[in-house]
Design a protein around this motif. Sequence first.
Motif, mmCIF file in Angstrom:
data_model
loop_
_atom_site.group_PDB
_atom_site.id
_atom_site.type_symbol
_atom_site.label_atom_id
_atom_site.label_comp_id
_atom_site.label_asym_id
_atom_site.label_seq_id
_atom_site.Cartn_x
_atom_site.Cartn_y
_atom_site.Cartn_z
ATOM 1 N N THR A 139 0.837 -1.205 0.000
ATOM 2 C CA THR A 139 0.000 0.000 0.000
ATOM 3 C C THR A 139 0.869 1.253 0.000
ATOM 4 O OG1 THR A 139 -1.841 -1.103 1.136
ATOM 5 C CG2 THR A 139 -1.737 1.297 1.295
ATOM 6 N N LEU A 140 1.900 1.250 0.834
ATOM 7 C CA LEU A 140 2.798 2.407 0.914
ATOM 8 C C LEU A 140 3.676 2.504 -0.329
ATOM 9 C CD1 LEU A 140 3.864 2.112 4.677
ATOM 10 C CD2 LEU A 140 2.199 3.694 3.675
ATOM 11 N N ARG A 141 4.212 1.350 -0.770
ATOM 12 C CA ARG A 141 5.121 1.351 -1.915
ATOM 13 C C ARG A 141 4.401 1.760 -3.199
ATOM 14 N NH1 ARG A 141 10.530 -1.827 -2.953
ATOM 15 N NH2 ARG A 141 11.193 -0.442 -4.630
ATOM 16 N N LEU A 142 3.131 1.377 -3.296
ATOM 17 C CA LEU A 142 2.354 1.685 -4.502
ATOM 18 C C LEU A 142 1.499 2.941 -4.323
ATOM 19 C CD1 LEU A 142 1.197 -1.945 -5.424
ATOM 20 C CD2 LEU A 142 3.154 -0.680 -6.323
ATOM 21 N N LYS A 143 1.751 3.673 -3.233
ATOM 22 C CA LYS A 143 1.102 4.964 -2.983
ATOM 23 C C LYS A 143 -0.423 4.873 -3.044
ATOM 24 C CE LYS A 143 5.139 7.393 -4.823
ATOM 25 N NZ LYS A 143 5.681 8.306 -5.871
ATOM 26 N N LEU A 144 -0.975 4.019 -2.173
ATOM 27 C CA LEU A 144 -2.428 3.849 -2.051
ATOM 28 C C LEU A 144 -3.079 3.508 -3.385
ATOM 29 C CD1 LEU A 144 -3.295 6.734 0.445
ATOM 30 C CD2 LEU A 144 -3.440 4.286 0.907
ATOM 31 N N ILE A 145 -2.522 2.497 -4.055
ATOM 32 C CA ILE A 145 -3.015 2.095 -5.369
ATOM 33 C C ILE A 145 -4.501 1.733 -5.331
ATOM 34 C CG2 ILE A 145 -2.402 -0.351 -5.088
ATOM 35 C CD1 ILE A 145 -1.775 1.434 -8.347
ATOM 36 N N GLN A 146 -4.955 1.146 -4.198
ATOM 37 C CA GLN A 146 -6.347 0.719 -4.096
ATOM 38 C C GLN A 146 -7.317 1.894 -4.021
ATOM 39 O OE1 GLN A 146 -3.935 0.702 -1.742
ATOM 40 N NE2 GLN A 146 -4.604 -0.600 -0.039
ATOM 41 N N VAL A 147 -6.830 3.062 -3.632
ATOM 42 C CA VAL A 147 -7.648 4.270 -3.617
ATOM 43 C C VAL A 147 -7.532 4.996 -4.954
ATOM 44 C CG1 VAL A 147 -8.054 6.505 -2.528
ATOM 45 C CG2 VAL A 147 -7.415 4.528 -1.122
ATOM 46 N N ARG A 148 -6.296 5.170 -5.420
ATOM 47 C CA ARG A 148 -6.055 5.917 -6.654
ATOM 48 C C ARG A 148 -6.683 5.262 -7.875
ATOM 49 N NH1 ARG A 148 -1.454 5.980 -8.643
ATOM 50 N NH2 ARG A 148 -0.334 4.415 -7.411
ATOM 51 N N LYS A 149 -6.682 3.930 -7.914
ATOM 52 C CA LYS A 149 -7.136 3.209 -9.103
ATOM 53 C C LYS A 149 -8.478 2.515 -8.912
ATOM 54 C CE LYS A 149 -3.532 4.139 -11.676
ATOM 55 N NZ LYS A 149 -3.680 4.934 -12.919
ATOM 56 N N PHE A 150 -9.173 2.852 -7.810
ATOM 57 C CA PHE A 150 -10.455 2.183 -7.556
ATOM 58 C C PHE A 150 -11.470 2.493 -8.654
ATOM 59 C CE2 PHE A 150 -14.710 1.863 -5.698
ATOM 60 C CZ PHE A 150 -14.666 0.571 -5.170
ATOM 61 N N GLY A 151 -11.550 3.753 -9.035
ATOM 62 C CA GLY A 151 -12.487 4.142 -10.087
ATOM 63 C C GLY A 151 -12.199 3.429 -11.400
ATOM 64 N N GLU A 152 -10.915 3.324 -11.741
ATOM 65 C CA GLU A 152 -10.537 2.627 -12.971
ATOM 66 C C GLU A 152 -10.914 1.151 -12.885
ATOM 67 O OE1 GLU A 152 -6.553 1.271 -15.446
ATOM 68 O OE2 GLU A 152 -6.407 3.026 -14.116
ATOM 69 N N GLY A 153 -10.728 0.559 -11.705
ATOM 70 C CA GLY A 153 -11.084 -0.843 -11.515
ATOM 71 C C GLY A 153 -12.575 -1.077 -11.725
ATOM 72 N N MET A 154 -13.411 -0.187 -11.197
ATOM 73 C CA MET A 154 -14.853 -0.322 -11.372
ATOM 74 C C MET A 154 -15.239 -0.140 -12.837
ATOM 75 S SD MET A 154 -16.068 -1.134 -8.453
ATOM 76 C CE MET A 154 -17.832 -0.841 -8.546
ATOM 77 N N ARG A 155 -14.599 0.795 -13.513
ATOM 78 C CA ARG A 155 -14.895 0.998 -14.943
ATOM 79 C C ARG A 155 -14.525 -0.233 -15.753
ATOM 80 N NH1 ARG A 155 -12.867 6.173 -13.769
ATOM 81 N NH2 ARG A 155 -10.794 5.640 -14.581
ATOM 82 N N ARG A 156 -13.383 -0.816 -15.446
ATOM 83 C CA ARG A 156 -12.966 -2.022 -16.171
ATOM 84 C C ARG A 156 -13.887 -3.203 -15.861
ATOM 85 N NH1 ARG A 156 -8.243 -2.036 -18.846
ATOM 86 N NH2 ARG A 156 -6.880 -0.232 -18.584
ATOM 87 N N LEU A 157 -14.344 -3.281 -14.594
ATOM 88 C CA LEU A 157 -15.240 -4.363 -14.190
ATOM 89 C C LEU A 157 -16.543 -4.310 -14.978
ATOM 90 C CD1 LEU A 157 -16.263 -6.648 -12.336
ATOM 91 C CD2 LEU A 157 -16.887 -4.870 -10.676
#
Length: 444
Positions: free
Chosen positions: A32-50
């Motif tokens: 989470t720290l190394r990827l700079k909160l990837i689960q927050v930053r890319k959540f919208g993109e993940g939902m769009r792809r889903l």
Amino acid sequence: MEQFTLAVKAVSDFFWNNILLFLLCGTGIYFTLRLKLIQVRKFGEGMRRLFGGFNLNGKKADHEGMSSFQALTTAIAAQVGTGNITGCATALASGGPGAIFWMWVSAFFGMATIYGEAVLAQKFRTTVNGHVTGGPIYYIRAAFKGRFGAFLAGFFSVAIILALGFMGNMVQSNSIGAAFSNAFHIPALVVGFFVAAVSAFIFIGGVKRIASVTEKLVPVMAVFYIVGCLIILFINRSTLLNCFQQIFVLAFQPQAMAGGVAGVTVKTAMRFGVARGLFSNEAGMGSTPHAHALAKVERPQDQGVIAMMGVFIDTFVILTLTALVILSSGALASGEEGTALAQLAFNQAFGSFGNTFIAICMLFFAFSTIIGWYFFGEVNVKALFGEKAVRIYSIIVVGFVVVGSALKVDLVWNLSDLFNGLMVIPNLIALLALSGLVARIAKE
């Protein structure tokens, strides 16, 4: 035999509660720290792809892999299992309502872990006999050359074949047999033969049929269960505010209000919430990368983003709905545990149909897990023993599904838990060793 069963359980519990709990959570926090909160930053993109890739009848999988959506549904098929009903009820009975908060915490960090797993599975996937394949065995070998890498990869493969392919599928069929026996008084062995026959039909069709089944089964079973839960929550809507209050308050002050489970401490709530959450969504365990490796995407990070949605659906949607149904019904005060607690909660709203509803959901959830776990084991059987060994593996799995449906499988459950834990170690070692690569790919 009883003493051996208890000994295996003691070792498994110690391993999960004192070692893996911290390793899995620690890895999730690190990514989470190394990827700079990837689960927050890319959540919208993940939902769009889903939702952009949503298709119940997509293009058939082939030797080059499957669609990104099919890979996700194959992963979710394994993630959403009996643990979403029985595991959630157990966490509530043992850790109190506060355990749900810690489930959410573990899932939040687990989304970063599973991003790394999916990216590495894509990065190091390969072609064997003209067919694309991949999974931890390949990125473990890439992380550590020579004998050490070969040993870790081989150890992982043996552990996952035993834990999921054999023992895990045995206990999944047992859950189906028990649920149908209680709800419809159908002999468990009869149910076992039916499940085994359908499973064999799917196994014979290979990855093409597995992808085709999961892309239809997973959305249908998810909608069926979600609608059932929402109906109950509407009936119990006056208690929902209190349910959320219990979850947040009792996560830090277990005895602060009515609804707390006697004797529960913050440590207990945390332990059961995190352990059951991670066991359900499988983030960091090394199972779902086998599916994500086959996704046809332009870049590894594209599948990493959608892989996070699997953890979100499993924990923040399915597990949370189960917890709210149990808490809003007041069934937690009954003293029941596991499946019986879930059945009681659904019975209070649906009457006698509650048992039928749980039995149908158990069939969906456990059967989808059998398909997913079989596939994960098959990839490793091919990697270790070659294509010819797959038929033998299939026959053994089908046999275990039949036998498991009618047996008392406490020992098998405990052995499955233990080997599940053992396969985590080499996977996490490789993930941490390759974390720099994951970070670089995430920046592209």
